[in-house]
Design a protein around this motif. Structure first.
Motif, PDB file in Angstrom:
ATOM      1  N   VAL A   1       0.872  -1.171   0.000  1.00  0.00           N
ATOM      2  CA  VAL A   1       0.000   0.000   0.000  1.00  0.00           C
ATOM      3  C   VAL A   1       0.909   1.220   0.000  1.00  0.00           C
ATOM      4  CG1 VAL A   1      -1.656   1.338   1.330  1.00  0.00           C
ATOM      5  CG2 VAL A   1      -1.893  -1.136   1.183  1.00  0.00           C
ATOM      6  N   TYR A   2       0.803   2.045  -1.024  1.00  0.00           N
ATOM      7  CA  TYR A   2       1.689   3.193  -1.176  1.00  0.00           C
ATOM      8  C   TYR A   2       1.039   4.441  -0.584  1.00  0.00           C
ATOM      9  CZ  TYR A   2       3.987   0.100  -4.495  1.00  0.00           C
ATOM     10  OH  TYR A   2       4.619  -0.967  -5.070  1.00  0.00           O
ATOM     11  N   GLU A   3       1.742   5.036   0.368  1.00  0.00           N
ATOM     12  CA  GLU A   3       1.224   6.245   1.014  1.00  0.00           C
ATOM     13  C   GLU A   3       2.229   7.377   0.811  1.00  0.00           C
ATOM     14  OE1 GLU A   3       0.238   8.315   5.215  1.00  0.00           O
ATOM     15  OE2 GLU A   3       1.417   6.490   5.144  1.00  0.00           O
ATOM     16  N   ASP A   4       1.787   8.443   0.186  1.00  0.00           N
ATOM     17  CA  ASP A   4       2.691   9.528  -0.160  1.00  0.00           C
ATOM     18  C   ASP A   4       3.102  10.373   1.042  1.00  0.00           C
ATOM     19  OD1 ASP A   4       2.615   8.721  -2.720  1.00  0.00           O
ATOM     20  OD2 ASP A   4       1.177  10.191  -3.422  1.00  0.00           O
ATOM     21  N   LEU A   5       2.206  10.545   2.010  1.00  0.00           N
ATOM     22  CA  LEU A   5       2.507  11.443   3.124  1.00  0.00           C
ATOM     23  C   LEU A   5       3.714  10.957   3.917  1.00  0.00           C
ATOM     24  CD1 LEU A   5       1.517  14.037   4.440  1.00  0.00           C
ATOM     25  CD2 LEU A   5       0.084  12.665   5.949  1.00  0.00           C
ATOM     26  N   SER A   6       3.793   9.654   4.146  1.00  0.00           N
ATOM     27  CA  SER A   6       4.935   9.085   4.858  1.00  0.00           C
ATOM     28  C   SER A   6       6.027   8.628   3.908  1.00  0.00           C
ATOM     29  CB  SER A   6       4.492   7.894   5.710  1.00  0.00           C
ATOM     30  OG  SER A   6       4.048   6.835   4.881  1.00  0.00           O
ATOM     31  N   ALA A   7       5.740   8.650   2.590  1.00  0.00           N
ATOM     32  CA  ALA A   7       6.677   8.174   1.565  1.00  0.00           C
ATOM     33  C   ALA A   7       7.126   6.758   1.888  1.00  0.00           C
ATOM     34  CB  ALA A   7       7.871   9.114   1.446  1.00  0.00           C
ATOM     35  N   ARG A   8       6.138   5.900   2.132  1.00  0.00           N
ATOM     36  CA  ARG A   8       6.443   4.532   2.541  1.00  0.00           C
ATOM     37  C   ARG A   8       5.551   3.545   1.794  1.00  0.00           C
ATOM     38  NH1 ARG A   8      10.911   3.588   5.084  1.00  0.00           N
ATOM     39  NH2 ARG A   8      10.449   5.209   6.598  1.00  0.00           N
ATOM     40  N   ALA A   9       6.114   2.374   1.490  1.00  0.00           N
ATOM     41  CA  ALA A   9       5.336   1.285   0.898  1.00  0.00           C
ATOM     42  C   ALA A   9       5.053   0.277   2.001  1.00  0.00           C
ATOM     43  CB  ALA A   9       6.111   0.632  -0.245  1.00  0.00           C
ATOM     44  N   TRP A  10       3.824   0.283   2.504  1.00  0.00           N
ATOM     45  CA  TRP A  10       3.453  -0.577   3.633  1.00  0.00           C
ATOM     46  C   TRP A  10       2.931  -1.922   3.134  1.00  0.00           C
ATOM     47  CZ3 TRP A  10       4.675   1.711   8.181  1.00  0.00           C
ATOM     48  CH2 TRP A  10       4.688   3.102   8.242  1.00  0.00           C
ATOM     49  N   ALA A  11       3.223  -2.988   3.848  1.00  0.00           N
ATOM     50  CA  ALA A  11       2.635  -4.292   3.547  1.00  0.00           C
ATOM     51  C   ALA A  11       1.217  -4.330   4.110  1.00  0.00           C
ATOM     52  CB  ALA A  11       3.475  -5.413   4.151  1.00  0.00           C
ATOM     53  N   GLU A  12       0.267  -4.859   3.331  1.00  0.00           N
ATOM     54  CA  GLU A  12      -1.123  -4.923   3.794  1.00  0.00           C
ATOM     55  C   GLU A  12      -1.246  -5.734   5.082  1.00  0.00           C
ATOM     56  OE1 GLU A  12      -3.610  -6.273   0.603  1.00  0.00           O
ATOM     57  OE2 GLU A  12      -4.069  -4.228   0.002  1.00  0.00           O
ATOM     58  N   SER A  13      -0.422  -6.771   5.234  1.00  0.00           N
ATOM     59  CA  SER A  13      -0.481  -7.593   6.449  1.00  0.00           C
ATOM     60  C   SER A  13      -0.145  -6.763   7.684  1.00  0.00           C
ATOM     61  CB  SER A  13       0.488  -8.775   6.331  1.00  0.00           C
ATOM     62  OG  SER A  13       1.800  -8.309   6.039  1.00  0.00           O
ATOM     63  N   TYR A  14       0.840  -5.872   7.555  1.00  0.00           N
ATOM     64  CA  TYR A  14       1.234  -5.014   8.677  1.00  0.00           C
ATOM     65  C   TYR A  14       0.100  -4.069   9.056  1.00  0.00           C
ATOM     66  CZ  TYR A  14       4.073  -1.675  11.365  1.00  0.00           C
ATOM     67  OH  TYR A  14       4.584  -0.866  12.349  1.00  0.00           O
ATOM     68  N   LEU A  15      -0.502  -3.428   8.059  1.00  0.00           N
ATOM     69  CA  LEU A  15      -1.603  -2.496   8.317  1.00  0.00           C
ATOM     70  C   LEU A  15      -2.815  -3.218   8.887  1.00  0.00           C
ATOM     71  CD1 LEU A  15      -1.412  -0.257   5.106  1.00  0.00           C
ATOM     72  CD2 LEU A  15      -0.293   0.068   7.320  1.00  0.00           C
ATOM     73  N   SER A  16      -3.040  -4.450   8.428  1.00  0.00           N
ATOM     74  CA  SER A  16      -4.191  -5.218   8.900  1.00  0.00           C
ATOM     75  C   SER A  16      -4.059  -5.561  10.373  1.00  0.00           C
ATOM     76  CB  SER A  16      -4.326  -6.492   8.060  1.00  0.00           C
ATOM     77  OG  SER A  16      -5.389  -7.293   8.517  1.00  0.00           O
ATOM     78  N   LEU A  17      -2.888  -6.039  10.780  1.00  0.00           N
ATOM     79  CA  LEU A  17      -2.681  -6.415  12.180  1.00  0.00           C
ATOM     80  C   LEU A  17      -2.747  -5.205  13.106  1.00  0.00           C
ATOM     81  CD1 LEU A  17       0.173  -9.053  11.898  1.00  0.00           C
ATOM     82  CD2 LEU A  17      -2.164  -9.466  12.653  1.00  0.00           C
ATOM     83  N   LEU A  18      -2.301  -4.056  12.608  1.00  0.00           N
ATOM     84  CA  LEU A  18      -2.327  -2.849  13.430  1.00  0.00           C
ATOM     85  C   LEU A  18      -3.658  -2.122  13.357  1.00  0.00           C
ATOM     86  CD1 LEU A  18       0.707  -3.442  13.562  1.00  0.00           C
ATOM     87  CD2 LEU A  18       1.092  -0.988  13.383  1.00  0.00           C
ATOM     88  N   ARG A  19      -4.588  -2.608  12.507  1.00  0.00           N
ATOM     89  CA  ARG A  19      -5.878  -1.955  12.310  1.00  0.00           C
ATOM     90  C   ARG A  19      -5.667  -0.488  11.925  1.00  0.00           C
ATOM     91  NH1 ARG A  19      -8.051  -6.430  11.403  1.00  0.00           N
ATOM     92  NH2 ARG A  19      -9.622  -7.303  12.789  1.00  0.00           N
ATOM     93  N   ALA A  20      -4.694  -0.253  11.046  1.00  0.00           N
ATOM     94  CA  ALA A  20      -4.372   1.096  10.617  1.00  0.00           C
ATOM     95  C   ALA A  20      -5.461   1.650   9.710  1.00  0.00           C
ATOM     96  CB  ALA A  20      -3.033   1.114   9.885  1.00  0.00           C
ATOM     97  N   ALA A  21      -5.664   2.958   9.764  1.00  0.00           N
ATOM     98  CA  ALA A  21      -6.684   3.602   8.937  1.00  0.00           C
ATOM     99  C   ALA A  21      -6.271   5.040   8.654  1.00  0.00           C
ATOM    100  CB  ALA A  21      -8.034   3.575   9.641  1.00  0.00           C
ATOM    101  N   PHE A  22      -6.869   5.614   7.606  1.00  0.00           N
ATOM    102  CA  PHE A  22      -6.582   7.005   7.269  1.00  0.00           C
ATOM    103  C   PHE A  22      -7.467   7.929   8.103  1.00  0.00           C
ATOM    104  CE2 PHE A  22      -4.766   4.986   3.574  1.00  0.00           C
ATOM    105  CZ  PHE A  22      -3.637   5.748   3.345  1.00  0.00           C
ATOM    106  N   ARG A  23      -6.844   8.956   8.655  1.00  0.00           N
ATOM    107  CA  ARG A  23      -7.562   9.912   9.489  1.00  0.00           C
ATOM    108  C   ARG A  23      -7.327  11.326   8.977  1.00  0.00           C
ATOM    109  NH1 ARG A  23      -6.227   5.577  12.624  1.00  0.00           N
ATOM    110  NH2 ARG A  23      -7.826   4.872  14.078  1.00  0.00           N
ATOM    111  N   SER A  24      -8.315  12.176   9.148  1.00  0.00           N
ATOM    112  CA  SER A  24      -8.252  13.532   8.612  1.00  0.00           C
ATOM    113  C   SER A  24      -7.413  14.443   9.501  1.00  0.00           C
ATOM    114  CB  SER A  24      -9.664  14.114   8.492  1.00  0.00           C
ATOM    115  OG  SER A  24      -9.612  15.460   8.063  1.00  0.00           O
ATOM    116  N   GLN A  25      -6.632  15.317   8.867  1.00  0.00           N
ATOM    117  CA  GLN A  25      -5.849  16.309   9.595  1.00  0.00           C
ATOM    118  C   GLN A  25      -5.962  17.644   8.878  1.00  0.00           C
ATOM    119  OE1 GLN A  25      -1.881  15.096  10.648  1.00  0.00           O
ATOM    120  NE2 GLN A  25      -1.206  17.167  11.055  1.00  0.00           N
ATOM    121  N   GLY A  26      -7.168  18.190   8.870  1.00  0.00           N
ATOM    122  CA  GLY A  26      -7.411  19.511   8.306  1.00  0.00           C
ATOM    123  C   GLY A  26      -6.938  19.680   6.880  1.00  0.00           C
TER     124      GLY A  26
END
Length: 251
Positions: free
Chosen positions: A122-147
């Protein structure tokens, strides 16, 4: 239940599911696409499907960029959206509402507690990181708004991987209140999960990962999406850090 892999994923085709509490008539659907932030846009194309006796059927009806009204109510227990997003500028779904023939909203069924353990990135530009879906799934990661900044990817301790994070309260922690000792994931594996049997070494590694605050990379430069300027800035600061470390050791 609406599942969307990531806000700025570079994979063009996306799917999202909406599970109804039971099989019932549906009269219309309203979609609010995620367009806040400088990079989020509406999809180039999207289609709606409903589940009919185990098969997915294309839902017809009058539609615009955000709504579909069915000429005749369809009966189903699940809906699915397939959308073609605009590449790196994709936004995804911010809100999905489903209504009965009488116009009353139909609440979504509670999300099943499942894990996506794939290695897909999963490519996220804000952190400039390519995350593995398994990692995000276990951490229950989600996108949150910041103005005006837009959306950022964040994760918090949860019942499965109950780690101590930078967002944890600065209070004195009771013994065994966090970490692998209180991890639902470890408890599930110890009790037996399907036919999975881990060795002592494998279990120790999982416990260590949680107690080290669930690190993602072994090195800060690993799995990055940096530009040449990002790489230059990192190398410059790293060189400065090494220079100061030598001075400190000398003095």
């Amino acid at each position: 239940y609406c599942s969307w892999p990531a806000q700025y994923s570079r994979t063009n085709v996306k799917e999202a599911m909406y599970y109804l509490p039971k099989k019932q008539p549906v009269g219309s659907v309203a979609i609010k696409w995620l367009t806040r932030g400088s990079k989020a846009q509406k999809p180039a194309e999207w289609k709606l499907f409903y589940r009919n006796d185990g098969a997915w059927v294309r839902a017809g009806g009058a539609s615009d960029a955000q709504n579909i009204v069915f000429p005749k109510a369809l009966t189903t227990d699940a809906l699915k959206i397939r959308a073609v997003l605009a590449g790196k500028t994709a936004g995804g779904i911010e809100q999905w509402r489903v209504f009965g023939p009488d116009g009353r909203p139909i609440a979504a069924k509670t999300k099943p507690k499942t894990f996506n353990l794939s290695a897909r990135k999963v490519y996220e530009d804000l952190s400039a990181r390519a995350w593995a879906e398994s990692y995000l799934s276990l951490l229950r990661a989600a996108f949150r708004s910041q103005g005006n900044v837009g959306y950022y990817l964040a994760a918090y301790p949860n019942e499965y991987v109950n780690w101590i994070s930078p967002q944890s309260g600065p209070t004195v922690l009771k013994p065994y209140s966090f970490g692998a000792a209180k991890s639902g994931l470890i408890a599930m594996l110890q009790a037996g999960h399907e036919e999975v049997i881990l060795s002592t070494e494998e279990m120790d590694k999982l416990c260590c990962w949680i107690d080290l605050a669930v690190p993602y990379c072994g090195d800060y430069a690993e799995s990055n999406l940096w530009t040449d300027r990002n790489t230059h800035d990192y190398n410059r600061q790293l060189a400065e850090r090494k220079r100061l470390s030598k001075l400190e050791a000398k003095n």
